[in-house]
Design a protein around this motif. Structure first.
Motif, PDB file in Angstrom:
ATOM      1  N   ASP A 215     -10.422   5.128  -4.446  1.00  0.00           N
ATOM      2  CA  ASP A 215      -8.991   5.325  -4.683  1.00  0.00           C
ATOM      3  C   ASP A 215      -8.244   5.755  -3.425  1.00  0.00           C
ATOM      4  OD1 ASP A 215      -9.337   4.633  -7.294  1.00  0.00           O
ATOM      5  OD2 ASP A 215      -9.250   6.672  -8.090  1.00  0.00           O
ATOM      6  N   LEU A 216      -8.839   6.659  -2.646  1.00  0.00           N
ATOM      7  CA  LEU A 216      -8.114   7.260  -1.526  1.00  0.00           C
ATOM      8  C   LEU A 216      -8.240   6.481  -0.220  1.00  0.00           C
ATOM      9  CD1 LEU A 216      -8.761  11.104  -1.969  1.00  0.00           C
ATOM     10  CD2 LEU A 216      -6.803   9.742  -2.716  1.00  0.00           C
ATOM     11  N   VAL A 217      -9.325   5.723  -0.041  1.00  0.00           N
ATOM     12  CA  VAL A 217      -9.545   5.080   1.259  1.00  0.00           C
ATOM     13  C   VAL A 217      -9.828   3.581   1.132  1.00  0.00           C
ATOM     14  CG1 VAL A 217     -10.862   5.132   3.411  1.00  0.00           C
ATOM     15  CG2 VAL A 217     -10.440   7.263   2.177  1.00  0.00           C
ATOM     16  N   LEU A 218     -10.859   3.209   0.393  1.00  0.00           N
ATOM     17  CA  LEU A 218     -11.277   1.803   0.385  1.00  0.00           C
ATOM     18  C   LEU A 218     -10.200   0.881  -0.175  1.00  0.00           C
ATOM     19  CD1 LEU A 218     -15.038   2.048  -0.691  1.00  0.00           C
ATOM     20  CD2 LEU A 218     -14.029   2.145   1.597  1.00  0.00           C
ATOM     21  N   GLN A 219      -9.601   1.248  -1.295  1.00  0.00           N
ATOM     22  CA  GLN A 219      -8.570   0.401  -1.893  1.00  0.00           C
ATOM     23  C   GLN A 219      -7.330   0.296  -1.008  1.00  0.00           C
ATOM     24  OE1 GLN A 219      -9.219  -1.025  -5.175  1.00  0.00           O
ATOM     25  NE2 GLN A 219      -7.613  -2.406  -4.423  1.00  0.00           N
ATOM     26  N   PRO A 220      -6.776   1.399  -0.516  1.00  0.00           N
ATOM     27  CA  PRO A 220      -5.591   1.283   0.348  1.00  0.00           C
ATOM     28  C   PRO A 220      -5.846   0.500   1.631  1.00  0.00           C
ATOM     29  CG  PRO A 220      -5.837   3.531  -0.445  1.00  0.00           C
ATOM     30  CD  PRO A 220      -7.093   2.805  -0.822  1.00  0.00           C
ATOM     31  N   MET A 221      -7.080   0.500   2.121  1.00  0.00           N
ATOM     32  CA  MET A 221      -7.391  -0.214   3.355  1.00  0.00           C
ATOM     33  C   MET A 221      -7.886  -1.635   3.105  1.00  0.00           C
ATOM     34  SD  MET A 221      -9.072   2.536   5.961  1.00  0.00           S
ATOM     35  CE  MET A 221      -7.987   3.556   6.975  1.00  0.00           C
ATOM     36  N   GLY A 222      -7.879  -2.075   1.855  1.00  0.00           N
ATOM     37  CA  GLY A 222      -8.284  -3.440   1.556  1.00  0.00           C
ATOM     38  C   GLY A 222      -9.770  -3.684   1.663  1.00  0.00           C
ATOM     39  N   MET A 223     -10.576  -2.638   1.431  1.00  0.00           N
ATOM     40  CA  MET A 223     -12.019  -2.752   1.590  1.00  0.00           C
ATOM     41  C   MET A 223     -12.772  -2.653   0.267  1.00  0.00           C
ATOM     42  SD  MET A 223     -12.409  -0.262   4.930  1.00  0.00           S
ATOM     43  CE  MET A 223     -14.192  -0.339   4.895  1.00  0.00           C
ATOM     44  N   ALA A 224     -12.077  -2.453  -0.835  1.00  0.00           N
ATOM     45  CA  ALA A 224     -12.749  -2.160  -2.101  1.00  0.00           C
ATOM     46  C   ALA A 224     -13.603  -3.316  -2.601  1.00  0.00           C
ATOM     47  CB  ALA A 224     -11.715  -1.775  -3.158  1.00  0.00           C
ATOM     48  N   GLU A 225     -13.278  -4.552  -2.202  1.00  0.00           N
ATOM     49  CA  GLU A 225     -14.031  -5.705  -2.689  1.00  0.00           C
ATOM     50  C   GLU A 225     -15.211  -6.068  -1.799  1.00  0.00           C
ATOM     51  OE1 GLU A 225     -13.334  -6.947  -5.628  1.00  0.00           O
ATOM     52  OE2 GLU A 225     -11.709  -5.473  -5.753  1.00  0.00           O
TER      53      GLU A 225
END
Length: 575
Positions: A215-225
């Motif tokens: 929620d705090l890092v991977l998703q905002p940086m476009g890395m969650a996938e």
């Protein structure tokens, strides 16, 4: 302070290079930006040279200029058995680079006012109760800049434990440990400290550490996938196979268990993922929107901490802060079973590089390539001649055999051995290969580079400019003393064997396959490391099942080998 880069470039958003449509083919590598054609030509040659001489199975690299990935490519085989080639999209276990992600998540909480960096950790985690004789309480700032005084490894969930306990249990195990020094007084690298930071984030948000980080890092940086804090279906098909090695030439697959102290080193990511992450560090650039942190928060992270005596320590909040040829250099490396990673960037210039390799303990190579890449980019942007990485070759056998021998200075020894057509230097707890680099005999192998050796005369040499005198070895060494024979053997677990050996009437420990530490008698059934020396190598400390506190002190370590033979550190095979 962070400022705009000294060079102006048209910036193509990184997302436009990496986002794929639903029907598009995967992007395996990023095509070369014409502006950096000369840089990449030289850098690719250097990568191939280092992979060849160091026998690195797979290596991936990405160059970043502001919002642009100007080049990203993989070399070698990510999995030799499957014949799967390495690409820029190959996933690696990036080890302690994970700490930067944990610390950025923490700083996001500082920005929204839910956390105070300088409040005692117990404010957010009352159960955190390590033993301390000092008045100063540990704060979150202390944990992030490695000045907390905590042990390097927690007793539970440490680098050597395969059971993957919960983060809660890992942090609770610190309550039986004692602080090594007063918080804030000096630096002692601590994986345990980052585990505590991750646990604070869990408690604060009422969610697991991976969920909070998404929620705090991977998703905002476009890395969650693509990136993950767990070994999952997204990672496994793209993951390089890590390899371990020993100083005597053996090689084997790296263990794959997860760490209990996951906030300190559990991220799986590609160099493209880390390039996206680096884009988030350039919020101060013109026309660039801060994605996760405001520039002022990032500058706080990049400000080196001061010790109690006023001296500057090498860490900010998470980031290692240093210098490269007069430019501020920030970043972090990663070393985890079978993998070595270097993330480095120059904040004022807006330039960055990521290098990841599928070989244990080759951080000297990944750092050298990263620094070479940054120097090349700086030279290209300044229209200067591009530097070259000096060629490395084996030493002439006649000259190597001439140098072989035992040397000493002021009680310190250095041993040069001609073995299997290689000249090896054993000194200060390491065995390193010596090669001919640009016409000079230079330490150049997987975990070390740079120390030069010069023959002064028939009886002396200079090592790093310091003279050493040859020792007469005409008399063969005596047999192993009977009182030491019972200690000689192998201890520990298959994935990380501790070897106790005897040489010239003294015991020594071979740790993590290629680190050597001498042991000195401390009693009828105990041995210890000499005063002023760490019992474990600087980058990793402690063994599961062994007392952590004494292993971490720079003092006479009370290391009872008989006790070490009890499970799980029991003798494996006597010699």
């Amino acid at each position: 302070m962070l400022s705009a880069p000294t060079h102006a470039r048209m910036r193509v958003p990184l997302a436009s290079l990496l986002l794929l449509s639903a029907c598009a083919s995967p992007v395996w590598n990023v095509e070369l930006d014409e502006e950096y054609q000369g840089v990449v030509s030289e850098l690719a040659a250097a990568v191939k040279q280092e992979m060849g001489t160091k026998k690195i199975p797979a290596l991936s690299i990405a160059l970043v200029d502001g919002e642009r990935v100007v080049w990203a490519q993989g070399f070698g085989l990510a999995d030799a058995e499957e014949g799967r080639v390495a690409t820029a999209d190959t996933a690696y276990r990036v080890g302690s680079v994970s700490k930067l992600f944990t610390d950025i998540a923490l700083m996001r909480c500082v920005e929204n006012g839910s956390i105070d960096l300088d409040a005692p950790v117990r404010t957010y985690l009352p159960s955190f109760q390590p033993v301390s004789e000092f008045e100063t309480l540990i704060t979150l700032r202390h944990l992030t800049n490695h000045t907390s005084g905590l042990l390097r490894e927690p007793p539970v969930g440490n680098y050597f434990e395969t059971d993957a306990p919960s983060l809660e249990d890992t942090v609770l195990s610190l309550n039986g440990t004692r602080l090594i020094f007063e918080p804030g007084s000096r630096t002692k690298y601590s994986n345990a400290g980052l585990a505590v930071v991750g646990r604070v984030l869990e408690v604060l948000h009422g969610r697991t550490y991976p969920e909070v980080m998404t929620d705090l890092v991977l998703q905002p940086m476009g890395m969650a996938e693509s990136a993950s804090l767990e070994r999952n279906a997204t990672v496994i098909p793209r993951l390089a196979k890590g390899r371990m090695w020993t100083y005597d030439g053996r090689s084997f697959d790296a263990p794959t268990f997860e760490l209990g102290m996951s906030p300190a080193g559990s991220l799986y990511a590609s160099v493209l993922d880390l390039a996206k992450f680096m884009r988030g560090l350039f919020g101060h650039l013109p026309g660039h929107k801060a994605e996760v942190l405001q520039p002022s928060s990032l500058e706080t992270m990049l400000t080196p901490v001061q010790a109690a005596d006023g001296s500057q320590l090498p860490f900010g909040i998470g980031f290692h802060v240093g210098e490269l040829d007069g430019h501020r250099r920030c970043g972090h490396n990663g070393a985890l079973y079978g993998f070595s990673t270097e993330l480095a960037y120059l904040p004022e210039e807006g330039l960055g590089v990521v290098v990841a390799a599928s070989l244990d303990g080759c951080n000297s190579v990944t750092r050298r390539l990263a620094d070479h890449a940054l120097r090349l980019m700086l030279a290209a942007l300044a229209d200067r001649p591009l530097p070259r990485l000096a060629n490395s070759r084996g030493i002439n056998p006649a000259r190597g055999k001439q140098l072989a021998g035992l040397y000493q200075r002021d009680g310190h020894q250095a041993r040069l051995t001609w073995d299997d057509d290689r000249l090896l230097l054993e000194m200060r707890g390491k065995i390193c290969e010596v090669r001919d680099v640009g016409g000079r005999f230079t330490v150049d192998d997987r975990h070390s580079f740079g120390t030069q050796i010069e023959r002064l005369d028939s009886k002396s040499i200079a090592i790093g400019g310091t003279p050493y005198t040859r020792v007469d070895l005409a008399t063969p060494p005596p047999p192993c003393p009977p009182e030491l024979v019972e200690y000689v053997g192998e201890y520990g677990l298959d994935h990380n064997v501790l070897y106790i050996r005897e040489r010239d009437g003294q015991l020594e420990a071979l740790i993590e396959w290629f680190w050597i530490e001498p042991l000195a008698a401390a009693g009828p059934t105990a041995s210890s490391s000499p005063a002023g020396a760490d019992c474990m190598p600087r980058r990793r400390y402690g063994f599961a099942g062994m007392p952590m506190e004494p292993l971490l002190r720079r003092s006479w370590v009370k290391w009872t080998l008989n006790a070490a033979r009890s499970a799980p550190l029991k003798a494996r095979r006597s010699r």
